[in-house]
Write a protein that holds these residues in place. Structure first.
Motif, short mmCIF file in Angstrom:
data_model
loop_
_atom_site.label_atom_id
_atom_site.label_comp_id
_atom_site.label_asym_id
_atom_site.label_seq_id
_atom_site.Cartn_x
_atom_site.Cartn_y
_atom_site.Cartn_z
N THR A 81 0.85 -1.19 0.00
CA THR A 81 0.00 0.00 0.00
C THR A 81 0.88 1.24 0.00
OG1 THR A 81 -0.11 0.06 2.41
CG2 THR A 81 -1.87 -1.11 1.27
N LYS A 82 0.30 2.36 -0.32
CA LYS A 82 1.04 3.61 -0.30
C LYS A 82 1.28 4.04 1.14
CE LYS A 82 -0.49 5.60 -4.65
NZ LYS A 82 -1.14 6.75 -5.27
N ALA A 83 2.51 4.44 1.41
CA ALA A 83 2.86 4.87 2.76
C ALA A 83 3.72 6.12 2.68
CB ALA A 83 3.61 3.77 3.49
N GLY A 84 3.59 6.95 3.68
CA GLY A 84 4.38 8.17 3.76
C GLY A 84 5.62 7.94 4.61
N GLN A 85 6.25 9.02 5.00
CA GLN A 85 7.44 8.93 5.83
C GLN A 85 7.07 8.38 7.20
OE1 GLN A 85 9.00 12.89 5.86
NE2 GLN A 85 10.09 12.60 3.93
N GLY A 86 7.97 7.60 7.75
CA GLY A 86 7.72 7.01 9.07
C GLY A 86 6.85 5.77 9.01
N GLY A 87 6.49 5.30 7.81
CA GLY A 87 5.71 4.08 7.69
C GLY A 87 4.23 4.24 7.91
N ARG A 88 3.75 5.46 7.92
CA ARG A 88 2.31 5.69 8.11
C ARG A 88 1.60 5.58 6.77
NH1 ARG A 88 -1.09 6.69 11.96
NH2 ARG A 88 -2.67 8.28 11.77
N LEU A 89 0.49 4.82 6.75
CA LEU A 89 -0.25 4.59 5.51
C LEU A 89 -1.16 5.77 5.18
CD1 LEU A 89 -1.44 0.90 5.97
CD2 LEU A 89 0.64 1.72 4.87
N PHE A 90 -1.44 5.92 3.89
CA PHE A 90 -2.45 6.87 3.44
C PHE A 90 -3.77 6.12 3.47
CE2 PHE A 90 1.35 8.37 1.01
CZ PHE A 90 1.50 9.57 1.68
N GLY A 91 -4.56 6.30 4.49
CA GLY A 91 -5.78 5.53 4.69
C GLY A 91 -5.50 4.36 5.60
N SER A 92 -6.22 3.28 5.43
CA SER A 92 -5.98 2.09 6.24
C SER A 92 -6.27 0.85 5.42
CB SER A 92 -6.85 2.11 7.51
OG SER A 92 -8.20 2.05 7.16
N VAL A 93 -5.83 -0.28 5.93
CA VAL A 93 -6.06 -1.56 5.27
C VAL A 93 -7.44 -2.07 5.67
CG1 VAL A 93 -5.26 -3.94 5.07
CG2 VAL A 93 -3.60 -2.10 5.25
N THR A 94 -8.24 -2.46 4.69
CA THR A 94 -9.60 -2.92 4.96
C THR A 94 -9.68 -4.44 4.91
OG1 THR A 94 -10.25 -2.85 2.63
CG2 THR A 94 -10.55 -0.82 3.91
N THR A 95 -10.81 -4.97 5.34
CA THR A 95 -11.01 -6.41 5.29
C THR A 95 -11.05 -6.91 3.85
OG1 THR A 95 -13.40 -6.10 5.45
CG2 THR A 95 -12.21 -6.51 7.50
N GLY A 96 -11.56 -6.09 2.94
CA GLY A 96 -11.57 -6.45 1.53
C GLY A 96 -10.16 -6.58 0.97
N ASP A 97 -9.27 -5.67 1.38
CA ASP A 97 -7.87 -5.73 0.95
C ASP A 97 -7.22 -7.02 1.44
OD1 ASP A 97 -8.15 -3.18 -0.15
OD2 ASP A 97 -7.35 -2.19 1.65
N ILE A 98 -7.51 -7.39 2.67
CA ILE A 98 -6.92 -8.61 3.25
C ILE A 98 -7.45 -9.84 2.53
CG2 ILE A 98 -6.77 -10.02 5.33
CD1 ILE A 98 -6.76 -7.37 6.91
N ALA A 99 -8.75 -9.88 2.23
CA ALA A 99 -9.33 -11.02 1.52
C ALA A 99 -8.69 -11.20 0.14
CB ALA A 99 -10.84 -10.86 1.39
N GLU A 100 -8.45 -10.08 -0.56
CA GLU A 100 -7.80 -10.15 -1.87
C GLU A 100 -6.36 -10.61 -1.75
OE1 GLU A 100 -8.21 -6.43 -3.92
OE2 GLU A 100 -10.40 -6.48 -3.76
N ALA A 101 -5.65 -10.14 -0.72
CA ALA A 101 -4.26 -10.52 -0.52
C ALA A 101 -4.14 -12.01 -0.20
CB ALA A 101 -3.63 -9.69 0.59
N VAL A 102 -5.06 -12.54 0.58
CA VAL A 102 -5.05 -13.97 0.91
C VAL A 102 -5.26 -14.79 -0.36
CG1 VAL A 102 -6.33 -15.80 2.09
CG2 VAL A 102 -5.76 -13.71 3.30
N LYS A 103 -6.20 -14.37 -1.19
CA LYS A 103 -6.46 -15.08 -2.44
C LYS A 103 -5.26 -15.00 -3.37
CE LYS A 103 -9.94 -15.43 -6.04
NZ LYS A 103 -11.15 -14.84 -6.60
N ALA A 104 -4.61 -13.82 -3.44
CA ALA A 104 -3.44 -13.64 -4.30
C ALA A 104 -2.25 -14.47 -3.80
CB ALA A 104 -3.06 -12.16 -4.36
N ALA A 105 -2.18 -14.71 -2.50
CA ALA A 105 -1.07 -15.49 -1.93
C ALA A 105 -1.30 -17.00 -2.07
CB ALA A 105 -0.88 -15.13 -0.45
#
Length: 148
Positions: A81-105
């Motif tokens: 995901t896109k992140a700024g300085q210090g490792g802070r994300l722009f927005g947050s990770v959603t459950t939909g993102d996690i479901a897609e990542a599990v399927k992609a893995a």
């Protein structure tokens, strides 16, 4: 107040369940958010179709749920995901993102509504989420968030 649940509500029930709740909880929370509809005799007919849809989505039995939990435990899930300085994300990770990542893995296809994130994921690093596979089986999943 007697209601028919249209979606899963933690601690209350699953879609198609008829529940009795206090008037304020039903009127101010469940009904406006679409989690429930008022109970009527005609609404009971809708319960049958909701339960059929739920059965199609649910993992069939306890043994299958335990097998899926074992697969999730050994799975390495990473999410860019896109992140700024210090490792802070722009927005947050959603459950939909996690479901897609599990399927992609290479993992099983998960319903995003079954994934529970205890604290919002707003930074890069390793985070633990839980997946409720069956009423008796819950699996822990480690998600590695990588800044891009």
């Amino acid at each position: 107040m007697k209601l028919i649940l249209t979606s899963e509500v933690t601690g209350l029930g699953a879609p198609g369940d008829i529940v009795e709740v206090k008037n304020g909880y039903g009127r101010n929370y469940l009904l406006p958010r679409g989690f429930a509809i008022l109970w009527t005799r005609g609404g009971e007919r809708q319960i049958v179709s909701m339960k059929k849809a739920r059965e199609a989505r649910e993992i069939r039995d306890l043994g299958t749920a335990q097998e899926v939990a074992g697969r999730l435990k050994s799975l390495k899930v990473s999410l860019k995901t896109k992140a700024g300085q210090g490792g802070r994300l722009f927005g947050s990770v959603t459950t939909g993102d996690i479901a897609e990542a599990v399927k992609a893995a290479g993992g099983p296809e998960l319903d995003r509504r079954r994934i529970e994130i205890p604290n919002a994921i707003k930074s890069v690093g390793s985070h633990r989420v839980s997946v409720k596979l069956h009423p008796e089986v819950s699996a822990a999943l480690d998600v590695e968030v990588i800044g891009a």
